[in-house]
Structure formats: structure tokens, C-alpha cells
Design an enzyme around this catalytic site. Structure first.
Site, PDB file in Angstrom:
ATOM      1  N   ASP A   1     -15.089  53.537 -45.455  1.00 58.85           N
ATOM      2  CA  ASP A   1     -14.690  52.635 -46.550  1.00 58.85           C
ATOM      3  C   ASP A   1     -15.906  51.738 -46.837  1.00 58.85           C
ATOM      4  OD1 ASP A   1     -13.089  50.852 -48.174  1.00 58.85           O
ATOM      5  OD2 ASP A   1     -13.099  49.510 -46.442  1.00 58.85           O
TER       6      ASP A   1
ATOM      7  N   TYR B   1      -4.996   7.953 -24.636  1.00 64.24           N
ATOM      8  CA  TYR B   1      -3.540   7.928 -24.761  1.00 64.24           C
ATOM      9  C   TYR B   1      -3.085   6.917 -25.821  1.00 64.24           C
ATOM     10  CZ  TYR B   1       1.377   7.870 -23.529  1.00 64.24           C
ATOM     11  OH  TYR B   1       2.742   7.958 -23.594  1.00 64.24           O
TER      12      TYR B   1
ATOM     13  N   LEU C   1      16.540  14.063 -28.683  1.00 63.79           N
ATOM     14  CA  LEU C   1      17.457  14.584 -27.666  1.00 63.79           C
ATOM     15  C   LEU C   1      18.642  13.658 -27.447  1.00 63.79           C
ATOM     16  CD1 LEU C   1      14.826  15.897 -25.092  1.00 63.79           C
ATOM     17  CD2 LEU C   1      16.037  17.171 -26.848  1.00 63.79           C
TER      18      LEU C   1
ATOM     19  N   GLY D   1       0.807  -1.220   0.000  1.00 67.96           N
ATOM     20  CA  GLY D   1       0.000   0.000   0.000  1.00 67.96           C
ATOM     21  C   GLY D   1       0.842   1.274   0.000  1.00 67.96           C
TER      22      GLY D   1
HETATM   23  C1  GDG Z   1       9.655  13.341 -27.910  1.00 66.34           C
HETATM   24  C2  GDG Z   1       9.804  13.503 -29.425  1.00 66.34           C
HETATM   25  C3  GDG Z   1      11.578  15.213 -29.019  1.00 66.34           C
HETATM   26  C4  GDG Z   1      16.159   6.988 -23.278  1.00 66.34           C
HETATM   27  N1  GDG Z   1      16.525   5.801 -22.787  1.00 66.34           N
HETATM   28  C5  GDG Z   1      16.781   5.974 -21.494  1.00 66.34           C
HETATM   29  C6  GDG Z   1      16.586   7.300 -21.180  1.00 66.34           C
HETATM   30  N2  GDG Z   1      16.195   7.914 -22.301  1.00 66.34           N
HETATM   31  C7  GDG Z   1      15.917   9.336 -22.428  1.00 66.34           C
HETATM   32  C8  GDG Z   1      16.973   9.988 -23.273  1.00 66.34           C
HETATM   33  C9  GDG Z   1      16.246  11.203 -23.814  1.00 66.34           C
HETATM   34  C10 GDG Z   1      14.797  10.726 -23.867  1.00 66.34           C
HETATM   35  O1  GDG Z   1      14.682   9.536 -23.101  1.00 66.34           O
HETATM   36  C11 GDG Z   1      14.361  10.398 -25.292  1.00 66.34           C
HETATM   37  O2  GDG Z   1      14.106  11.618 -25.930  1.00 66.34           O
HETATM   38  P1  GDG Z   1      14.009  11.813 -27.496  1.00 66.34           P
HETATM   39  O3  GDG Z   1      13.981  13.257 -27.796  1.00 66.34           O
HETATM   40  O4  GDG Z   1      15.170  11.138 -28.112  1.00 66.34           O
HETATM   41  O5  GDG Z   1      12.666  11.077 -27.983  1.00 66.34           O
HETATM   42  P2  GDG Z   1      11.096  10.985 -27.498  1.00 66.34           P
HETATM   43  O6  GDG Z   1      10.947  10.299 -26.213  1.00 66.34           O
HETATM   44  O7  GDG Z   1      10.399  10.353 -28.630  1.00 66.34           O
HETATM   45  O8  GDG Z   1      10.628  12.489 -27.300  1.00 66.34           O
HETATM   46  C12 GDG Z   1      11.230  13.918 -29.752  1.00 66.34           C
HETATM   47  C13 GDG Z   1      11.220  15.129 -27.549  1.00 66.34           C
HETATM   48  O9  GDG Z   1       9.887  14.666 -27.334  1.00 66.34           O
HETATM   49  C14 GDG Z   1      11.384  16.481 -26.878  1.00 66.34           C
HETATM   50  O10 GDG Z   1      10.615  17.445 -27.483  1.00 66.34           O
HETATM   51  O11 GDG Z   1      12.962  15.422 -29.129  1.00 66.34           O
HETATM   52  O12 GDG Z   1      11.371  14.096 -31.127  1.00 66.34           O
HETATM   53  O13 GDG Z   1       9.493  12.296 -30.098  1.00 66.34           O
HETATM   54  O14 GDG Z   1      16.353  12.274 -22.929  1.00 66.34           O
HETATM   55  O15 GDG Z   1      18.082  10.275 -22.481  1.00 66.34           O
HETATM   56  N3  GDG Z   1      16.792   7.794 -19.951  1.00 66.34           N
HETATM   57  C15 GDG Z   1      17.203   6.937 -18.983  1.00 66.34           C
HETATM   58  N4  GDG Z   1      17.366   5.620 -19.220  1.00 66.34           N
HETATM   59  C16 GDG Z   1      17.185   5.092 -20.443  1.00 66.34           C
HETATM   60  O16 GDG Z   1      17.335   3.885 -20.630  1.00 66.34           O
HETATM   61  N5  GDG Z   1      17.430   7.400 -17.758  1.00 66.34           N
END
Ligand code: GDG
Length: 722
Positions: free
Chosen positions: A497, A86, A375, A20
């Protein structure tokens, strides 16, 4: 002023253990990682889904209490609703559409219903905490309806919206049954942000083509405010990644990995599980690389980190199975006792492990088929403290625009990726460093902190600009004060106008004749004592005569070339017609290649009309036309005038402004009302004394004191005077 961030998920997820008690984890994904590093000095509150379902009011209260202490406000959603909103509308309709996976798009009514309902749940939470001077920043495609819901309830609050994924071309966006609702929803915001100019351009084009609202530069006029679209490329917390190897725990992990991968170059791939990330092509390219370059066997390994995501959606599940099979097959085929080609992790790694991998890898392999920004590419670059290593990046990722010193590849071209892997492995160190240094300089500057600060600064700027517009905006309650000034005056002048002011703008100019009620209104105004009413129009004499000739009106035709006082029309400008042939032939050329456009021949002017022409084509043609007209017009002392969907050429010295100057020089008036909708009407506003009641209909203008959204409101105002 406070900042309220609203996003699908809170940055922290809560889970209930068997006993819980609650445990908390950081949410994964680009948006969550980015926004959790904000460094702004405004009190920040956050609204979002807490990651847990519960029906129990006690549990909800308990969770809310825990979260509220951190200024996090959970939105509770039922499992069914969440499923349809979602996994359904967000991730089975909008996500594939925005990533150009047209065949994956599901149009299901129940999804759309849930999307509306859940946006409303977020709205209810916003309403519980929002104050009028807050900045509300709505995040991403799951909440496209929310900005307008908030706008309807809080008309003056400042709202921003950021779209984190690609915005597709209009040709794709138009297929959605709910396309207009989504755009209207987003236009509730004051500022709409995108990662790249392309996404913004696609959005503006969809707004124009679907809603018929024009975007001038990056401004869209909506009732009593302007909505701005703009580009804010999202960055990362640069220092966090760049200095990650200072951390002892990370150093230990790096040491372990370096020992494990001794004598091997590591190619690293990190993504959420998603078909948009181009994982299968990446594997194909790696397999082909091993096949064609056996000299790299035992010398190179690919490490794949895949974060579980949306695995209840069919396509994600199928992709997962396909990936497992492909990786298994490749490892089965190429592995040796002392070496395996692919290390595969299907889990969310702790931050330290992830950055340790970024640190020890040699190549970052990022090959999405489409990606809003990506990113991971930036994180890999930021982490390279020694400035060595190579990034291979898909040109379909938003980040490719900033990271142009990566090896850019087309993710659909397997040979291209394979060749990039080879080039990266063979790249001399000096070149690696040169490229890394350039990319680091860019992403160091464009950090996530700067991204948020820039967006918020712009939102505050727009708030001020929109406040100015709102102060110019006349509401029915303001009509009283105008009426008082009108009644108290001894000599009144009303300058009107015609098109877009007294009758609403019509795509067919012949269909703009006055209604009986408009004529009655004009007559009533004319019958008022001490009141002169003058119509000042760009129309020709015949049209004005046909439509309004039976009223005892003073009229100005063709932007001031003719003047009617009493029964007779008088010509103001002296000119011959010889100039017209040259101009006509230029206009005819443009008309021939622009369907929907036509030429109007007036006594004193030639006018090219393009109100029925597609906006983008019209922009091109206007520039071409003006370019071609400059020489003959300069030679013959003619003026070129751009108006509302027209380009007009006429003799110099004739304008609505000249006419107004002439009119007010002949008599002293103590109340002047002047209204118009076009840029040509601004010439009139400029000529009038500052205390005149100048009113711009439609788009706000700096030249007018007041603004009204459309003809109907203006006629209401005139009616209030009689
Ligand atoms: C959406 C848009 C846009 C990944 N694996 C692990 C982990 N990550 C983190 C990375 C990065 C994030 O997740 C992934 O971000 P991305 O930008 O690459 O992709 P999306 O999740 O698809 O994000 C994208 C973003 O929004 C922002 O606007 O760039 O285009 O699709 O930060 O580091 N983090 C950890 N463990 C993992 O195994 N801790």
C-alpha cells in the site's frame, strides 16, 4: 499473580504519641473506605503515604517493618514535598479543575515539580516490590504520572488506573499547562476506569484533542498495546451497612439518639469538608425551608457531620469559617429552649456512631455541586433496613445515575432543594419503600467488592488481549527470521500500500510524494532477482504516475480499478460515468456543511475526505453521508467503502482484495509480503495464503499476522531485505 494497589494514602494511618509509641487509625474518605472492603482472592499489597513525616532512617525502618507485616508499603515524603504535591498540585490545581471550580485553580510551578517528584517516590517503591506478572492498580488524581513511569520500566506489566473524581470537559482540562504530561502519564495504564460514562467521554475527548490519539470505541492504540477506558461505578460494602443495626453497640446508640431527637424528623448530611460538596447551598435551602414552613419548627432538625479535611488549603479554611458562621447564625435565629435546628459535628465520627445516625435519620440530604460518585448517598440507602426514609441527591453526583429513585435536585437551585425537603417530609411511606427498595436492589448488586472484581477481571482480560498484540508485534530482532525466509524463497511477491505504509499519513494528501530514499529503496527491491514489487493504492493514476512512474513498478490504482504492467494502464472495471452526478450532489451537501472536508473525483470512484475534520463532527457526518448514500448506491449497484478518513463510492467488484486474488492466481509465489495501514488493505490480507507475511501498520488488525507501529519501522524492515 499479585495485586499491588497504589494510592496516595495507605488505608491505615500511623501516628506517633509523645512517648514514642505508634497508634493506628483508619484513613477517612471514599477511596479508603471503599478499597478497605475488597474481597478478592488475589494476594494484595498496598503502597501509600503512611500519614507521618520522619527524616530518621531508624524510624522509617521501624515503621516499614510494622507495616510490611500487613503487606502495606509506606512511601516517605518530606513535609515540604507533601505540602506542594498534596495540598498544592493535587488539591489546589487538579481537584478544583476536575470539580469545575475554575477560579480556584492555581498553576504554580513548584506544585508541579513536587507532583513529579512525589510520583517518582511512589514509582521507586513500586519498583522495589513489583514482579512482572503482578497487576498494579494505581488510584486517583494524585498519581496520574505514575502509570507511565511504571510502563517505561516494566513494559509488559499489567497496570490499571482508576480516576475517583469527575474528569472535566476538555474545554476545562485544556487550560492546564501540564495537560499533555498528565494524559501521557495515565495512558501508561492498560485500563483506565471512571465512575460514569460522562467522565470517560471527557477523558477520551481530551486524549484526542490534546494528544491527537484517537479513541475507537473505548480503545486507544499506543505503540505495541491498546489502552482501554471504561466505566466502573464504585459501590459500597452493602452488607456492612445494611446489617449495621444488628450490632449491639449500634443499637444502643440508636436508642440514645431516638430518645434525644424524640418527635423530630432528622435530616442527615455527612461529608468531608469540601467546597465541592455544596454545603452552603444546603444550609441556605434549609434556612429557607424553616422560613417558609414554620409548621416544621421543632419537628425537624438537620444533623451535619463534617469530617476535617485539607484544612491547610486556603479555600477549605475559608469555607470552614463561613460554615461555622452560617450554622451559628441559623441556630441563633431559629433555636428555641427546647429545640435547635442544626446539630453540627466537625470531627470524624466512629463508624458505629455514623451508622447509628444513618439508621435513625429520615432524610439523607446529599447536595454536592460536583462529586465523582458520592458514597455517602449509597451508605444511607443501604442502611435503611425497614426501607423507609428518603434520599435527596444532587444530579451532579456520579451516584445519581444509579440512584435515580432518589429525589434528584440541581444543587445550585435553592428552591429546588427546599421543595425536595418538603416533598421528602411529606412522602407517603409506601412511596418511600418503593423507591428505597429499587435503589437498594441496585447498590446491593453493584457493591464495592463487585466494582473491584469487575475492574481486575477486565484488567486480566486486557492483559491477554495485549499479549496477543505483542506477539504480533515485529521487533528489529524479528527482521532476521523474515530475511532468512525471503532469501530462501524462489518466487517472491511484495505487495505494498502507499499512504500510511511507505509514506507517513499526511493531513494534506498532496504532500505525500515519495522521498528520494524511498524511491532508491523501491529500486533496490526491484533489482533483486526473483522479486516482484507491486504498489496497490487507492490513489488515482495521475498521482501514482507523477510520483512513481519513472520506476519500473507494477501498480494498481484506485483500489483496483486500474492496473499498470509495463508501460500501460489498463482499466479493470467496466462502467459508465452516469452514476456520478447523484452521488456527487449528496457528497457536495455534506462537504458544504463540513469545513475541512473535500471531494476527490477519480475515474472509477468518488471519495469524500475528512482527515482535517474534527473527529466528533466527522463521525456524525460519516453516518449522515452513508445514510444518504445507501439508496442511490443500492439502486445503481455501487459499493460504499469506509477507509482511513475517507468514504468512497465506486462500482461493485473493484477492491484491493479482488486485485490481489487476480495477481496470485496467475503465478505461484513461495514468499509473499503484503503491508498496509487501512481497512481497505485488510481485503488484501484476507485473500492471501496463511503463511504470507501480512503486516498491518498502526492499529492492530485481526486479519494481519504481524503488526508494526508506523511507517518508519516498516521502511527499516524493507531496508533489511535489500
Ligand atoms: C472521593 C470522591 C467518590 C464521612 N464522614 C465520616 C466517615 N465518612 C466516610 C463516608 C464515606 C466517605 O467518608 C466519603 O466518601 P464520598 O464518596 O462521599 O466522598 P470523598 O471522600 O470526596 O471521595 C467521591 C469517592 O472518592 C470514591 O471513589 O465517591 O466522589 O470525591 O465512605 O462514610 N466515616 C466515618 N466517620 C465519619 O465521620 N467513620
Amino acid at each position: 499473580m499479585r495485586l499491588i494497589i497504589v494510592s496516595n494514602s495507605l488505608p491505615v494511618k500511623i501516628e506517633e504519641q509523645d512517648g514514642g509509641e505508634f497508634t493506628f487509625t483508619r484513613s477517612s474518605g471514599g477511596l479508603a473506605t471503599g478499597l478497605s472492603s475488597l474481597d478478592i482472592d488475589i494476594e494484595t499489597l498496598w503502597i501509600g503515604f503512611p500519614g507521618i513525616f520522619t527524616k530518621s532512617p531508624e524510624k522509617k525502618a521501624e515503621i516499614s517493618q510494622i507495616f510490611t507485616a500487613d503487606k502495606l508499603y509506606p512511601v516517605f515524603i518530606s513535609p515540604n514535598q507533601y505540602q506542594d504535591y498534596y495540598e498544592g498540585y493535587s488539591n489546589s490545581t487538579l481537584w478544583p479543575l476536575c470539580h469545575y471550580f475554575f477560579v480556584y485553580v492555581e498553576c504554580v510551578e513548584a506544585y508541579w515539580k513536587a507532583y513529579q517528584e512525589v510520583n517518582k517516590l511512589f514509582f521507586d517503591e513500586v519498583m522495589k516490590i513489583a514482579q512482572p506478572d503482578d497487576l498494579i492498580w494505581v488510584q486517583d488524581y494524585q498519581l496520574m504520572l505514575l502509570p507511565n513511569m511504571i510502563r517505561q520500566a516494566l513494559p509488559d506489566v499489567s497496570i490499571g488506573f482508576f480516576h475517583h473524581i469527575p474528569f472535566p470537559s476538555y474545554e476545562l482540562f485544556r487550560i492546564l499547562p501540564e495537560r499533555a504530561d498528565l494524559l501521557e502519564g495515565v495512558l501508561g495504564a492498560d485500563l483506565i476506569g471512571f465512575h460514569t460514562f460522562e467522565y470517560m467521554r471527557h477523558f477520551d475527548s481530551s486524549v484526542y484533542r490534546i494528544l491527537g490519539k484517537e479513541c475507537m470505541l473505548n480503545e486507544i492504540s499506543v505503540l505495541n498495546r491498546k489502552v482501554y477506558s471504561d466505566v466502573f461505578p464504585m459501590g459500597i460494602n452493602y452488607d456492612l451497612y445494611h446489617n449495621s443495626s444488628d450490632d449491639v453497640a449500634v443499637q444502643d446508640l440508636m436508642k440514645n439518639y431516638t430518645e434525644l431527637f424524640a418527635n423530630q424528623q432528622i435530616i442527615l448530611s455527612v461529608d468531608r469538608l469540601d467546597y465541592s460538596k455544596g454545603l452552603l447551598n444546603r444550609l441556605k435551602a434549609f434556612a429557607s425551608f424553616l422560613e417558609n414552613h414554620p409548621e416544621y419548627i421543632e419537628k425537624v432538625s438537620l444533623v451535619i457531620v463534617l469530617v476535617p479535611s485539607r484544612d491547610h488549603v486556603d479555600q477549605y479554611n475559608e469555607l470552614k469559617i463561613k460554615l461555622d458562621e452560617t450554622i451559628g447564625a441559623l441556630n441563633g435565629k431559629y433555636s428555641q429552649m427546647s429545640w435547635i435546628p442544626i446539630y453540627y459535628f466537625y470531627k470524624n465520627l466512629p463508624f458505629e456512631e455514623l451508622v447509628a445516625l444513618y439508621n435513625i435519620a429520615h432524610i439523607g440530604l446529599v447536595t454536592p455541586l460536583r462529586d465523582g460518585m458520592n458514597l455517602v448517598a449509597k451508605e444511607f440507602v443501604a442502611t435503611r433496613k425497614n426501607k423507609d426514609g428518603v434520599l435527596i441527591l444532587s444530579e451532579m453526583a456520579g451516584s445519581a445515575i444509579e440512584l435515580s429513585d432518589a429525589i434528584l435536585i440541581n444543587p445550585n437551585n435553592i428552591t429546588d432543594i427546599e421543595y425536595a425537603i418538603l416533598t421528602a417530609l411529606e412522602m407517603p411511606l409506601f412511596e418511600q419503600k418503593e423507591r428505597m427498595e429499587k435503589m437498594q436492589a441496585i447498590i446491593k448488586k453493584q457493591s464495592v467488592q463487585k466494582w473491584a472484581k469487575d475492574f481486575i477481571k477486565e484488567l486480566i482480560n486486557i492483559k491477554e488481549k495485549n499479549n496477543k498484540i505483542k506477539n504480533k508485534f515485529l521487533y528489529p530482532k524479528d527482521f532476521d527470521f523474515l530475511k532468512k525466509a525471503f532469501v530462501a524463497a524462489n518466487e517472491r511477491l511484495i505487495l505494498l500500500d502507499y499512504d500510511g505504509t511507505l509514506v507517513s499519513y499526511n493531513k494534506d494528501p498532496q504532500k505525500a510524494s515519495p522521498t528520494e530514499s524511498l524511491k532508491e529503496l523501491l529500486l533496490k527491491l526491484l533489482q533483486l532477482p526473483k522479486t516482484e514489487v507491486i504498489i496497490i493504492s487507492g490513489r488515482d493514476i495521475q498521482t501514482l504516475e507523477n510520483w512513481l512512474g519513472d520506476l519500473p513498478l507494477r501498480m494498481v490504482a484506485e483500489h483496483g480499478a486500474y492496473f499498470k504492467d509495463g508501460e500501460l494502464w489498463v482499466k479493470n472495471a467496466t462502467s459508465d460515468d452516469l452514476w456520478k452526478d447523484d452521488i456527487l450532489s449528496v457528497m457536495q451537501d455534506i462537504t458544504d456543511k463540513t469545513p475541512g472536508s473535500f471531494i476527490e473525483k477519480k475515474d472509477s470512484a468518488l471519495v469524500w475526505h475528512y482527515r482535517r475534520v474534527d473527529n466528533w463532527l466527522a463521525n456524525l457526518r460519516v453516518n449522515q453521508l452513508v445514510d444518504m448514500l445507501i439508496y442511490p448506491c443500492t439502486k445503481q449497484n455501487l459499493q460504499i467503502m469506509k477507509g482511513n478518513k475517507i468514504v468512497e463510492v465506486k462500482v461493485a467488484g473493484v477492491s484491493k482484495g479482488d486485485s490481489v486474488r487476480n495477481i496470485i492466481s496467475k503465478k505461484k509465489y513461495d514468499f509473499i509480503l503484503c503491508a498496509g495501514d487501512d481497512t481497505t488493505d485488510e481485503d488484501m490480507f484476507r485473500e492471501l495464503p496463511n503463511d504470507s507475511v501480512t503486516i498491518k501498520i498502526g492499529q492492530v488488525s485481526d486479519e494481519a499476522r504481524f503488526n508494526l507501529p508506523d511507517t518508519k519501522q516498516f521502511l527499516d524492515l524493507l531496508n533489511s531485505l535489500v
